[in-house]
Design an enzyme around this catalytic site. Sequence first.
Site, PDB file in Angstrom:
ATOM      1  N   PRO A 161      38.421  49.917  44.677  1.00 36.01           N
ATOM      2  CA  PRO A 161      37.905  50.107  46.330  1.00 36.01           C
ATOM      3  C   PRO A 161      36.637  49.124  46.443  1.00 36.01           C
ATOM      4  O   PRO A 161      36.378  48.846  47.542  1.00 36.01           O
ATOM      5  CB  PRO A 161      37.218  51.563  46.002  1.00 36.01           C
ATOM      6  CG  PRO A 161      38.017  52.314  44.857  1.00 36.01           C
ATOM      7  CD  PRO A 161      37.837  50.983  43.932  1.00 36.01           C
ATOM      8  N   GLU A 210      36.817  57.152  36.352  1.00 40.44           N
ATOM      9  CA  GLU A 210      36.080  56.679  37.181  1.00 40.44           C
ATOM     10  C   GLU A 210      36.140  55.131  37.470  1.00 40.44           C
ATOM     11  O   GLU A 210      35.659  54.543  38.348  1.00 40.44           O
ATOM     12  CB  GLU A 210      34.440  56.940  36.577  1.00 40.44           C
ATOM     13  CG  GLU A 210      34.347  58.530  36.448  1.00 40.44           C
ATOM     14  CD  GLU A 210      34.861  59.009  37.628  1.00 40.44           C
ATOM     15  OE1 GLU A 210      35.638  60.061  37.754  1.00 40.44           O
ATOM     16  OE2 GLU A 210      34.392  58.695  38.968  1.00 40.44           O
ATOM     17  N   ARG A 270      58.140  39.929  48.947  1.00 42.81           N
ATOM     18  CA  ARG A 270      58.965  39.612  50.242  1.00 42.81           C
ATOM     19  C   ARG A 270      58.480  38.248  50.967  1.00 42.81           C
ATOM     20  O   ARG A 270      59.233  37.618  51.683  1.00 42.81           O
ATOM     21  CB  ARG A 270      58.843  40.624  51.175  1.00 42.81           C
ATOM     22  CG  ARG A 270      57.402  41.099  51.878  1.00 42.81           C
ATOM     23  CD  ARG A 270      57.604  42.344  52.717  1.00 42.81           C
ATOM     24  NE  ARG A 270      58.620  42.134  53.837  1.00 42.81           N
ATOM     25  CZ  ARG A 270      58.135  41.358  54.764  1.00 42.81           C
ATOM     26  NH1 ARG A 270      56.848  40.743  54.748  1.00 42.81           N
ATOM     27  NH2 ARG A 270      59.004  41.409  55.689  1.00 42.81           N
ATOM     28  N   ASP A 298      57.176  38.969  61.190  1.00 42.41           N
ATOM     29  CA  ASP A 298      56.507  40.182  60.645  1.00 42.41           C
ATOM     30  C   ASP A 298      55.436  40.276  61.722  1.00 42.41           C
ATOM     31  O   ASP A 298      54.946  39.479  62.156  1.00 42.41           O
ATOM     32  CB  ASP A 298      55.782  39.787  59.317  1.00 42.41           C
ATOM     33  CG  ASP A 298      56.924  39.920  58.351  1.00 42.41           C
ATOM     34  OD1 ASP A 298      56.536  39.543  56.978  1.00 42.41           O
ATOM     35  OD2 ASP A 298      58.011  40.548  58.375  1.00 42.41           O
TER      36      ASP A 298
END
Length: 267
Positions: free
Chosen positions: A88, A115, A153, A168
Site C-alpha cells: 500500500p 503485516e 494485454r 481502451d
Amino acid sequence: MQFVVLTIFPEMFPPFWEHGIIRRAVEARKIVPSAVNIREYAPGRHHVTDDRPYGGGCGMVMKPEPLAAAIQAARRAAPGAKTVLMSPQGRVFDQTMARELARLDGLIFVCGRYEGVDERVCHDDIDAELSIGDFVLTGGELAAMVIIDAVTRLIPGVLGGEDSAEKDSFENGLLEHAHFTRPETFHGMRVPEVLLSGHHGRIEAWRRENALIRTFLKRPELLKERPLADDEAAVLKRWRRDIERIIQTQSADAQSLDGPGSLSGGQ
Ligand code: 4FV
C-alpha cells in the site's frame, strides 16, 4: 515478457494464467509466468518465512533472509527484470504505468503477507514498490495478478484484431464509449440508431462524443489535466450552448409564470 512471482501461496496463480487472454498469451509465449514458493528459501524443517515484529505489536513480519535469497534466484532466472514489492506504500498503479511496465523484459513480484516484509528487503533488493490502490489486502498476490493482467494485454500481439488496446478507457485519457450488441431492443431500450446506420464516420463521431460525455459525467477530474481535441472542444461548446438555451427558456417560462399578469398573478 517474463513474470516471476515470489509468494508463500504459489498455487493461487496457475488458475489465473490458465484462462482467457492470459492463457493465450502463455501459449503464444508472449509471457512466461512462474510462481515460486518463498518457503523453498527458508532454512530448517519448517521453512519459517515470518517472525514476530521487533518492538512488539500484533501480527507477524516476513523475514528478510528467505526473501533476499528468493529474489537473488529470481534475478538469475530473469536477467533484466525489475523487482517490485506489492504494498500500500507503493506508487499507485494505473494505465500509464501499465504501458511503461509492458515495455520491460520482465517483472519479479514480491508478494507480502501478514503485516508486511522486513524493511531492509526494500532497501537492498526492491527496485520499486507498487500499490493497486489505497486499501489493505491480506496479501500481495491479488495485486500481482491485477498488474500481470493489465500489462499482458498491452504486449503487442496479445490482443487479437477483434479487441485492441487502442480503444481502451484511459488510452486517450477518456473513459470508453458505451457498447451495445444484439438484441436491438432490450427492456424497451433501443440501441442508438446511429450504431445501426453502418455510417462509420457518424458512428466514430458518436463514439467520441459518447466517451466525452461519460467521462464528463463519471470522471470529470480526468478532463481537468487533459488537453481537448478541436472536435471535443466543439462538442463541449455545443453542449454549453444547449444548456444555456435550456436555462434561458426555463427562466423565461418562470418569469412568464411568476410575473405580473402571470397565472400566479405575481404572488
Ligand atoms: C497491497 C495493495 C496490499 C499489505 C500487507 C499485503 C498487503 C500485506 N499490495 N497494493 N493495496 N498489500 O494491501 O498492493 O502483506
